[in-house]
Design an enzyme around this catalytic site. Structure first.
Site, mmCIF file in Angstrom:
data_model
loop_
_atom_site.group_PDB
_atom_site.id
_atom_site.type_symbol
_atom_site.label_atom_id
_atom_site.label_comp_id
_atom_site.label_asym_id
_atom_site.label_seq_id
_atom_site.Cartn_x
_atom_site.Cartn_y
_atom_site.Cartn_z
ATOM 1 N N ILE A 131 0.841 -1.200 0.000
ATOM 2 C CA ILE A 131 0.000 0.000 0.000
ATOM 3 C C ILE A 131 0.878 1.254 0.000
ATOM 4 O O ILE A 131 0.632 2.207 -0.745
ATOM 5 C CB ILE A 131 -0.986 -0.014 1.192
ATOM 6 C CG1 ILE A 131 -1.895 -1.242 1.080
ATOM 7 C CG2 ILE A 131 -1.817 1.275 1.239
ATOM 8 C CD1 ILE A 131 -2.776 -1.515 2.275
ATOM 9 N N ASN B 86 12.203 -0.548 6.547
ATOM 10 C CA ASN B 86 13.309 -1.445 6.934
ATOM 11 C C ASN B 86 13.461 -2.610 5.951
ATOM 12 O O ASN B 86 14.307 -3.483 6.148
ATOM 13 C CB ASN B 86 13.137 -1.951 8.371
ATOM 14 C CG ASN B 86 11.910 -2.824 8.546
ATOM 15 O OD1 ASN B 86 11.254 -3.208 7.576
ATOM 16 N ND2 ASN B 86 11.593 -3.148 9.790
ATOM 17 N N LEU B 87 12.654 -2.619 4.924
ATOM 18 C CA LEU B 87 12.685 -3.640 3.866
ATOM 19 C C LEU B 87 12.486 -5.058 4.405
ATOM 20 O O LEU B 87 12.884 -6.023 3.765
ATOM 21 C CB LEU B 87 13.985 -3.546 3.031
ATOM 22 C CG LEU B 87 14.178 -2.238 2.259
ATOM 23 C CD1 LEU B 87 15.451 -2.296 1.411
ATOM 24 C CD2 LEU B 87 12.986 -1.924 1.353
ATOM 25 N N LYS C 111 9.660 -6.394 4.656
ATOM 26 C CA LYS C 111 8.681 -6.944 3.713
ATOM 27 C C LYS C 111 8.605 -6.130 2.421
ATOM 28 O O LYS C 111 8.091 -6.598 1.433
ATOM 29 C CB LYS C 111 7.298 -6.993 4.372
ATOM 30 C CG LYS C 111 7.207 -8.100 5.416
ATOM 31 C CD LYS C 111 5.931 -8.033 6.185
ATOM 32 C CE LYS C 111 5.828 -6.735 6.913
ATOM 33 N NZ LYS C 111 5.613 -6.705 8.292
ATOM 34 N N GLY C 112 9.097 -4.913 2.485
ATOM 35 C CA GLY C 112 8.986 -4.028 1.329
ATOM 36 C C GLY C 112 10.050 -4.327 0.273
ATOM 37 O O GLY C 112 10.924 -5.182 0.455
ATOM 38 N N ALA D 59 4.112 -1.484 9.359
ATOM 39 C CA ALA D 59 3.457 -2.308 10.380
ATOM 40 C C ALA D 59 3.419 -3.756 9.924
ATOM 41 O O ALA D 59 3.625 -4.055 8.748
ATOM 42 C CB ALA D 59 2.026 -1.822 10.602
ATOM 43 N N TYR E 160 -3.960 -8.334 15.587
ATOM 44 C CA TYR E 160 -3.639 -7.313 14.586
ATOM 45 C C TYR E 160 -4.579 -6.107 14.735
ATOM 46 O O TYR E 160 -4.143 -4.964 14.880
ATOM 47 C CB TYR E 160 -3.722 -7.921 13.180
ATOM 48 C CG TYR E 160 -3.749 -6.896 12.085
ATOM 49 C CD1 TYR E 160 -2.697 -5.991 11.927
ATOM 50 C CD2 TYR E 160 -4.835 -6.817 11.203
ATOM 51 C CE1 TYR E 160 -2.740 -5.030 10.932
ATOM 52 C CE2 TYR E 160 -4.873 -5.861 10.209
ATOM 53 C CZ TYR E 160 -3.832 -4.973 10.082
ATOM 54 O OH TYR E 160 -3.883 -4.022 9.098
ATOM 55 N N ARG F 157 -15.956 -10.070 2.169
ATOM 56 C CA ARG F 157 -15.083 -8.916 2.391
ATOM 57 C C ARG F 157 -15.378 -7.818 1.372
ATOM 58 O O ARG F 157 -15.903 -8.074 0.287
ATOM 59 C CB ARG F 157 -13.599 -9.315 2.237
ATOM 60 C CG ARG F 157 -13.103 -10.287 3.287
ATOM 61 C CD ARG F 157 -12.923 -9.605 4.626
ATOM 62 N NE ARG F 157 -12.444 -10.509 5.648
ATOM 63 C CZ ARG F 157 -13.230 -11.279 6.415
ATOM 64 N NH1 ARG F 157 -14.538 -11.270 6.247
ATOM 65 N NH2 ARG F 157 -12.701 -12.071 7.332
ATOM 66 N N GLY G 43 -9.625 -15.906 14.035
ATOM 67 C CA GLY G 43 -9.719 -14.443 14.044
ATOM 68 C C GLY G 43 -10.423 -13.826 12.855
ATOM 69 O O GLY G 43 -10.429 -12.609 12.704
HETATM 70 N N1 UDP Z 1 -8.868 -16.654 2.531
HETATM 71 C C1 UDP Z 1 -9.089 -17.947 2.057
HETATM 72 N N2 UDP Z 1 -8.033 -18.626 1.500
HETATM 73 C C2 UDP Z 1 -6.773 -18.082 1.403
HETATM 74 C C3 UDP Z 1 -6.565 -16.765 1.894
HETATM 75 C C4 UDP Z 1 -7.626 -16.083 2.456
HETATM 76 O O1 UDP Z 1 -10.202 -18.475 2.115
HETATM 77 O O2 UDP Z 1 -5.862 -18.765 0.902
HETATM 78 C C5 UDP Z 1 -10.001 -15.901 3.098
HETATM 79 C C6 UDP Z 1 -9.794 -15.400 4.517
HETATM 80 O O3 UDP Z 1 -10.194 -16.379 5.450
HETATM 81 C C7 UDP Z 1 -10.697 -14.165 4.541
HETATM 82 C C8 UDP Z 1 -10.646 -13.652 3.088
HETATM 83 O O4 UDP Z 1 -10.167 -14.750 2.313
HETATM 84 O O5 UDP Z 1 -12.015 -14.522 4.840
HETATM 85 C C9 UDP Z 1 -9.715 -12.470 2.914
HETATM 86 O O6 UDP Z 1 -8.494 -12.793 3.539
HETATM 87 P P1 UDP Z 1 -7.176 -11.933 3.362
HETATM 88 O O7 UDP Z 1 -6.088 -12.644 4.102
HETATM 89 O O8 UDP Z 1 -6.959 -11.645 1.912
HETATM 90 O O9 UDP Z 1 -7.517 -10.538 4.037
HETATM 91 P P2 UDP Z 1 -8.026 -10.170 5.538
HETATM 92 O O10 UDP Z 1 -9.532 -10.197 5.459
HETATM 93 O O11 UDP Z 1 -7.457 -11.163 6.481
HETATM 94 O O12 UDP Z 1 -7.491 -8.809 5.751
#
Ligand code: UDP
Length: 327
Positions: A12, A32-33, A35-36, A74, A140, A220, A283
């Site tokens: 991002i 700090n690279l 992950k970047g 982060a 997180y 989502r 989570g």
């Molecule tokens: N998800 C999944 N399979 C994967 C990766 C993610 O089913 O290999 C699901 C995950 O459980 C969530 C949605 O896809 O419901 C989006 O996950 P992502 O990690 O992309 O973003 P987050 O919602 O965690 O920020």
């Protein structure tokens, strides 16, 4: 204005940086690279270093006449945060506080914070608006919420003006093709689906299909990374124009299930691949859909990418090109 972008080499952050440069701002990127990618920093000054390094921060603020900070550095993985909470409290709260102390001591007045929809937890009502109670279900989201609370106090006590942007699911890539999403390991849905389409992975796993949603998989709100980037530009400029501190959601307002994302990706890529349902991931709330009227109303933000197919197409272009070459 001169802006410090922490995490500007990340997914991002690099898109935010590109927007700032296009708008004619002067930038210093601190990353700090871990992950970047250095190649993702398309202009301005780049400094390799950590937001936990107070001496380095003081030297940056002394050397450069920084007026605003956009803080994106982060850790951001829900799953990892439930396995290693200390990493998240340390990097997203303690180190961020170190940055904030340097900001205040060096009389920097404007601060834009990269927050997350994960602060809300399982929604009581959708679309989720900013007044919705905050009840993060994962470490997180909690780490980001802690820092939002710290910012509120720093405004009350030090007069720091901040805007906190609660992102829903960032997706897609800049259409020019120079930058995009490249995490290692990759955990996000859209890049994983596209890697599967490319044959880099054997199959894609759906993390649970027994959620109370339209088809059982999680829903989502996917927002294009350039639309997110625009919001950062508007936010920092609004603060410099005298706007008060505030918190804004950033999403498109449409919810797509994991299964719908996979189907759309199959259509965009014109590839078929294996899909398997596996266990739920710890989570994960069932549904996250944004109400983003407030930022449209206050800052005039308008997302350009309203359609999942278009968003996935930009990501596909990036993934097909092979991404960054240093991987
Ligand atoms: N998800 C999944 N399979 C994967 C990766 C993610 O089913 O290999 C699901 C995950 O459980 C969530 C949605 O896809 O419901 C989006 O996950 P992502 O990690 O992309 O973003 P987050 O919602 O965690 O920020």
């Amino acid at each position: 204005m001169k802006i410090l972008v922490t995490g500007g080499a990340g997914y991002i952050g690099s898109h935010v940086l590109k927007r700032l440069l296009e708008a004619g701002h002067d930038t210093v990127t601190l990353d700090n690279l871990s992950k970047g990618h250095k190649e993702a920093v398309l202009g301005g000054k780049f400094i390799e270093g950590d937001i936990g390094d107070k001496e380095l921060l003081d030297s940056i603020f002394t050397e450069h006449d920084i007026e605003g900070v956009i803080h994106l550095a982060a850790d951001s993985l829900v799953g990892e945060s439930m396995e290693d909470p200390g990493k998240y409290y340390h990097n997203n709260v303690a180190k961020a506080l170190n940055l904030l102390e340097a900001v205040v001591e060096n009389n920097v007045n404007y601060f834009v914070f990269s927050s997350t929809a994960a602060v809300y937890g399982e929604p009581e009502a959708v679309p989720i608006v900013e007044e919705h109670p905050t009840n993060p279900e994962n470490v997180y989201g909690e780490s980001k919420l802690f820092f939002e609370k710290i910012l509120k106090r720093y405004d009350e006590i030090h007069g720091l003006k901040y805007i906190s942007l609660r992102y829903f699911n960032a997706a897609g890539a800049d259409p020019e093709g120079k930058i995009g999403e490249a995490h290692d390991p990759e955990t996000h849905l859209i890049p994983i689906v596209l890697q599967t389409a490319l044959g880099i992975r054997d199959k894609i796993y759906i993390y649970g299909d027994d959620y109370p949603t339209k088809d059982g998989s999680c829903v989502r709100d996917y927002i294009h990374v350039n639309d997110l980037a625009d919001a950062h530009l508007l936010a920092v400029e609004a603060l410099a124009d005298g706007k008060n501190s505030d918190i804004y959601n950033l999403g498109c307002g449409d919810g797509y299930s994991v299964k719908e994302v996979i189907e759309t990706a199959k259509k965009v890529t014109q590839k078929d691949f294996e899909v398997e349902v596996s266990e739920r991931r710890a989570g994960d709330p069932a549904v996250l859909i944004a109400g983003s009227e407030k930022i449209k109303d206050h800052l005039g933000w308008q997302p350009e990418y309203q359609d999942l197919e278009k968003i996935i197409s930009t990501a596909w272009k990036w993934h097909k090109s092979g991404g960054f070459r240093d991987e």
